[in-house]
Design an enzyme around this catalytic site. Structure first.
Site, PDB file in Angstrom:
ATOM      1  N   GLU A  60      19.435 -36.154  -8.953  1.00 35.91           N
ATOM      2  CA  GLU A  60      18.522 -36.809  -8.006  1.00 35.91           C
ATOM      3  C   GLU A  60      17.182 -36.070  -7.919  1.00 35.91           C
ATOM      4  O   GLU A  60      16.121 -36.686  -7.913  1.00 35.91           O
ATOM      5  CB  GLU A  60      19.165 -36.903  -6.616  1.00 35.91           C
ATOM      6  CG  GLU A  60      20.412 -37.757  -6.556  1.00 35.91           C
ATOM      7  CD  GLU A  60      20.243 -39.130  -7.178  1.00 35.91           C
ATOM      8  OE1 GLU A  60      19.117 -39.651  -7.233  1.00 35.91           O
ATOM      9  OE2 GLU A  60      21.250 -39.681  -7.651  1.00 35.91           O
ATOM     10  N   HIS A 111      14.861 -36.854 -10.747  1.00 39.14           N
ATOM     11  CA  HIS A 111      14.092 -38.100 -10.607  1.00 39.14           C
ATOM     12  C   HIS A 111      12.740 -37.811  -9.959  1.00 39.14           C
ATOM     13  O   HIS A 111      11.726 -38.427 -10.296  1.00 39.14           O
ATOM     14  CB  HIS A 111      14.856 -39.119  -9.764  1.00 39.14           C
ATOM     15  CG  HIS A 111      15.871 -39.909 -10.535  1.00 39.14           C
ATOM     16  ND1 HIS A 111      15.568 -40.568 -11.711  1.00 39.14           N
ATOM     17  CD2 HIS A 111      17.187 -40.162 -10.301  1.00 39.14           C
ATOM     18  CE1 HIS A 111      16.647 -41.189 -12.165  1.00 39.14           C
ATOM     19  NE2 HIS A 111      17.646 -40.957 -11.334  1.00 39.14           N
ATOM     20  N   GLU A 138      16.653 -42.345 -16.462  1.00 38.41           N
ATOM     21  CA  GLU A 138      18.035 -42.025 -16.095  1.00 38.41           C
ATOM     22  C   GLU A 138      18.604 -40.902 -16.973  1.00 38.41           C
ATOM     23  O   GLU A 138      19.272 -39.988 -16.492  1.00 38.41           O
ATOM     24  CB  GLU A 138      18.906 -43.275 -16.225  1.00 38.41           C
ATOM     25  CG  GLU A 138      19.047 -44.043 -14.939  1.00 38.41           C
ATOM     26  CD  GLU A 138      19.543 -43.171 -13.796  1.00 38.41           C
ATOM     27  OE1 GLU A 138      20.511 -42.426 -13.975  1.00 38.41           O
ATOM     28  OE2 GLU A 138      18.932 -43.220 -12.721  1.00 38.41           O
ATOM     29  N   HIS A 193      21.131 -47.444 -16.399  1.00 38.27           N
ATOM     30  CA  HIS A 193      22.217 -46.466 -16.514  1.00 38.27           C
ATOM     31  C   HIS A 193      23.101 -46.719 -17.733  1.00 38.27           C
ATOM     32  O   HIS A 193      23.974 -45.912 -18.025  1.00 38.27           O
ATOM     33  CB  HIS A 193      23.111 -46.502 -15.280  1.00 38.27           C
ATOM     34  CG  HIS A 193      22.416 -46.157 -14.006  1.00 38.27           C
ATOM     35  ND1 HIS A 193      21.704 -47.082 -13.284  1.00 38.27           N
ATOM     36  CD2 HIS A 193      22.333 -44.999 -13.329  1.00 38.27           C
ATOM     37  CE1 HIS A 193      21.217 -46.502 -12.193  1.00 38.27           C
ATOM     38  NE2 HIS A 193      21.573 -45.242 -12.199  1.00 38.27           N
TER      39      HIS A 193
HETATM   40 ZN    ZN Z   1      19.574 -41.720 -11.478  1.00 37.41          ZN
END
Ligand code: ZN
Length: 354
Positions: free
Chosen positions: A174, A177, A197, A270
């Site tokens: 996270e 990102h 991702e 994803h």
């Molecule tokens: Zn992610």
């Protein structure tokens, strides 16, 4: 923060794909009552994803205006308790002596230490951005996400997924990102979204390996989300969300293609991320040793310094990593370049001939 301000600022990137939430809300794996929790999480994740793009564009514009600023300071951690509501950031947590706050505070600090010691980076924005985490988001919310400003963790249903803060690689994923948002600003759709991702999976996995001193040869270090799998998922044979060494494996709750020949143009970000994920795992495992040495440093070089455009395709990224390998100054330079070219060739990603 009210809904309108969240819509203005949200740039949400998740750990669990929408397709998995939809499948669990409709499939036969769960009883009706449990499926309802996944249906709620699917709708909330879909709502947050639909409002992400405006914020990313705002960030791309904003960050340029801040480049000239040389403001740096040590990041401060702040934790909030959503108390099972979907309002961010929630109530400020004053005592972090007990879980979940104790673990999130410690692991988030370690992610900051990882970025500082391995890459010389000062927090998410490289200018000491404070690290904000909100826990207990929603009721049994089945996801974790970066919303453009902070990390947010749901608690899962304790059957398929346990609390999302329990997996160190999820916390690393996270926060990464956020790093991507402040560097290439990769769009969260299509091939650039798959790269966004994958970069989070790569840095999240290598953070976990660094934290637990796992060499690249250790297969457990390449599992994404192993620590958030609940008892019902494990009973069905699912040991992880994704496996970077073997993305198609049946032990993945969210299996992925592992070759560009199988790239799905309609796939979720994803799903197609399995292709660069496998390339990175192959690259690191061919080199041996620790993935937090040459492999992740080459990836970091490719992801930062404006070497990547926000609409990059997977082959653009492959070429950026090859250029980064060309800049690598280690004694193993020739071996790094050969292993990297072979990894991209093995997953059938076209690369420029140099
Ligand atoms: Zn992610």
């Amino acid at each position: 923060m009210n809904t309108n301000s969240l819509q203005m600022r949200c740039g949400c990137c998740f750990i669990i794909p929408l397709a998995v939430l939809r499948e669990l809300s409709q499939g036969k794996l769960l009883k009706a009552a449990s499926r309802t929790v996944f249906q709620d999480s699917f709708l909330e994740t879909q709502r947050l994803r639909s409002i992400r793009e405006g914020f990313r564009l705002a960030m791309v514009t904003t960050r340029r205006s801040f480049i000239a600023e040389a403001v740096t300071h040590a990041p401060v951690e702040r934790l909030f308790d959503c108390k099972h509501r979907e309002s961010l950031p929630g109530a400020l947590v004053k005592s972090t002596e007990k879980d979940p706050f104790k673990t999130v505070e410690a692991t988030t600090a370690k992610v900051g230490e990882f970025y500082k010691t391995v890459f010389g980076r000062n927090s998410i924005d490289n200018r000491g951005m404070d690290l904000i985490s909100s826990l207990n988001y929603g009721v049994d919310y089945q996801n974790a996400f970066w919303n453009g400003q902070q990390m947010v963790y749901g608690n899962g249903d304790q059957q398929i997924f346990v609390d999302f803060w329990r997996s160190a690689d999820v916390i690393g994923h996270e926060l990464t990102h956020g790093v991507t948002q402040h560097e290439s600003g990769l769009r969260y759709e299509g091939e650039s979204g798959a790269l966004n991702e994958s970069i989070s999976d790569c840095f999240g996995a290598v953070f976990n390996q660094w934290l637990n001193k796992l060499p690249a040869s250790n297969e457990d270090g390449w599992l994404v989300g192993a620590g958030i799998m609940g008892p019902a998922a494990k009973a069905k044979g699912y040991t992880c969300l994704r496996d970077m060494v073997d993305p198609t494996s049946k032990h993945c709750l969210s299996p992925q293609p592992d070759s560009y020949d199988d790239f799905d143009p309609t796939g979720d970000v994803h799903e197609n991320s399995g292709i660069p994920n496998k390339a990175f795992a192959l690259f690191a495992r061919t080199l041996g040793g620790n993935a937090w040495d040459a492999p992740i440093k080459v990836w970091y070089d490719a992801c930062t310094g404006r070497h990547l455009s926000s609409s990059a395709a997977i082959s653009d990224f492959a070429n950026a990593t090859l250029a980064a390998a060309g800049r690598w100054q280690g004694a193993d330079k020739a071996k790094v370049k050969d292993a990297l070219a072979k990894a991209w060739a093995d997953v059938k990603v076209p690369i420029a001939v140099s």
